[in-house]
Design an enzyme around this catalytic site. Structure first.
Site, PDB file in Angstrom:
ATOM      1  N   GLY A   6       0.825  -1.196   0.000  1.00  0.00           N
ATOM      2  CA  GLY A   6       0.000   0.000   0.000  1.00  0.00           C
ATOM      3  C   GLY A   6       0.860   1.248   0.000  1.00  0.00           C
ATOM      4  O   GLY A   6       2.055   1.212   0.331  1.00  0.00           O
ATOM      5  N   GLY A  46       0.215  -5.085   0.700  1.00  0.00           N
ATOM      6  CA  GLY A  46      -1.007  -4.993  -0.085  1.00  0.00           C
ATOM      7  C   GLY A  46      -0.934  -5.731  -1.399  1.00  0.00           C
ATOM      8  O   GLY A  46      -1.962  -6.134  -1.954  1.00  0.00           O
ATOM      9  N   GLU A  67       5.401  -5.860   7.601  1.00  0.00           N
ATOM     10  CA  GLU A  67       4.772  -4.780   8.375  1.00  0.00           C
ATOM     11  C   GLU A  67       5.423  -4.501   9.732  1.00  0.00           C
ATOM     12  O   GLU A  67       5.441  -3.344  10.174  1.00  0.00           O
ATOM     13  CB  GLU A  67       3.280  -5.090   8.576  1.00  0.00           C
ATOM     14  CG  GLU A  67       2.422  -4.884   7.340  1.00  0.00           C
ATOM     15  CD  GLU A  67       2.524  -6.007   6.318  1.00  0.00           C
ATOM     16  OE1 GLU A  67       1.946  -5.869   5.222  1.00  0.00           O
ATOM     17  OE2 GLU A  67       3.186  -7.028   6.608  1.00  0.00           O
ATOM     18  N   ASP A 120      -1.690  -7.241   7.366  1.00  0.00           N
ATOM     19  CA  ASP A 120      -3.118  -7.055   7.136  1.00  0.00           C
ATOM     20  C   ASP A 120      -3.475  -7.630   5.780  1.00  0.00           C
ATOM     21  O   ASP A 120      -2.874  -8.603   5.346  1.00  0.00           O
ATOM     22  CB  ASP A 120      -3.488  -5.572   7.266  1.00  0.00           C
ATOM     23  CG  ASP A 120      -2.829  -4.688   6.209  1.00  0.00           C
ATOM     24  OD1 ASP A 120      -1.786  -5.096   5.654  1.00  0.00           O
ATOM     25  OD2 ASP A 120      -3.345  -3.588   5.931  1.00  0.00           O
TER      26      ASP A 120
END
Length: 368
Positions: A68, A117, A140, A148
């Site tokens: 992301g 992502g 992360e 996530d």
């Protein structure tokens, strides 16, 4: 933006519809507009009888997607109220769930860098292809965040404790290990990708794969399973580190040092999220949990500091707060899982009994 400046390019060739993530200078990092465009395309193609297969690729030579656009998250966490980041995650996680349940073959070409992502828009698909150039990771904890986009669901299902290793350390893996961990299905040499994509215009996915898929090069993790499984099965992050340091294998000690460089808060929250994800079962329930965790992370100092150190200033010297695993309390971890009330992601209801045994996954769908 017009033409090739569009961040997502869409086109159809024969029976296949193509999504190309098109921010090559950013290794195709996802922003909110890109997520919406992909979702709109999936809606249109789901109801188009001329489209039999959807194919995801990334522009440029470096990879499918580096994750992301975390600069936006950094700025929102530091200067805003978190609503922009939360809105992005809400649509992104809904897209991840949609990809996993998509009724047509969804072919993700996981060539080059696929992280964060990027894993979310590829590894939930029904056909996941890796090459000798694939470098896959959920990094992360290195930016004070928690895996996530359904990452804790995927890693929680990996054999033994391989997923725990990858989640806590952010280690990058290649094609062979991605197949071992269940993050990919097929290995295709990068020199054959263009031929595979050409064939998908004319023949069913399985036939195209039969023509071009090959045995993958051997990975590294299978030979390390003994110490990975024994060390990462511990109940606490502190005990995991102790076992790694005491094991004797130089790779185990190196892994401990890697883990200790990550955000202590993120490491402990990740371990809790991963263990809870295994019990939750379905991807949707895990995404609901991940949304709570992500929103909570916005209020921690480590997320802003981690992105600053890795992406903004690039000094690679984050100052974590708290600074050690021992200083992160159970209450610090528990706050990541607090319900959000009316702001929940809402992929599943509060009384759902959905489990891994009753939920259709991409793994069980037939290719056409």
């Amino acid at each position: 933006m017009t033409g090739n400046e569009e961040p997502v390019l869409l086109h159809t060739v024969g029976r296949a519809a193509h999504i190309t993530l098109n921010r090559p200078r950013a290794i195709n990092a996802l922003n909110h507009a890109m997520v919406r465009r992909v979702d709109d395309a999936l809606t249109a193609w789901e109801h188009d009888p001329a489209v039999e297969t959807v194919v995801l690729t990334g522009a440029g030579e470096r990879g499918l997607c580096a994750g992301g656009d975390i600069r936006v998250v950094h700025d929102d966490a530091r200067d805003g109220d978190g609503t922009a980041a939360a809105a992005f995650w809400r649509d992104e996680y809904h897209l991840n769930a949609r990809i996993a349940r998509y009724p047509k073959p969804y072919v993700a070409v996981m060539d080059g860098i696929v992280m964060g992502g990027g894993v979310g828009v590829s590894a939930h698909g029904s056909v996941r292809i890796v090459t000798e150039r694939s470098r896959i990771a959920m990094p992360e904890t290195g930016i004070g965040f928690v895996p996530d986009v359904g990452g804790t669901h995927l890693l929680g299902r990996a054999p033994g404790e391989l997923g725990t290793l990858l989640a806590l350390t952010g280690a990058q893996i290649g094609a062979g290990d991605a197949l071992l961990c269940g993050l990919a299905d097929h290995y295709v040499p990068s020199t054959s990708l263009s031929h595979l994509l050409d064939d998908l215009a004319d023949v069913p996915v399985r036939e195209a794969l039969d023509r071009h898929a090959r045995p993958a090069p051997e990975g590294e993790l299978a030979g390390r399973r003994e110490w990975i499984d024994s060390c990462f099965a511990a109940d606490t992050a502190e005990e995991i580190v102790r076992r790694l340091l005491d094991h004797g294998d130089p790779a185990a000690k190196e892994t401990a040092e890697t883990l200790l460089a990550k955000s202590p808060t993120a490491v402990k929250a990740t371990l809790a999220a991963l263990r809870r994800a295994r019990r939750l079962g379905s991807l949707e329930r895990v995404l609901d949990q991940e949304y709570r965790v992500s929103c909570a992370a916005l209020t921690t100092p480590d997320l802003v500091e981690g992105i600053r150190a890795q992406v903004i200033d690039k000094d690679r010297d984050p100052r974590w707060s708290p600074a050690t695993l021992a200083d992160v309390t159970d209450a610090d971890v528990e706050r990541f899982f607090e319900p959000l009330g009316e702001h929940e992601l809402g992929l599943t209801g509060p009384d759902t009994t959905e489990s891994a045994d009753t939920t259709e996954s991409a793994d069980t769908r037939l290719l056409s």
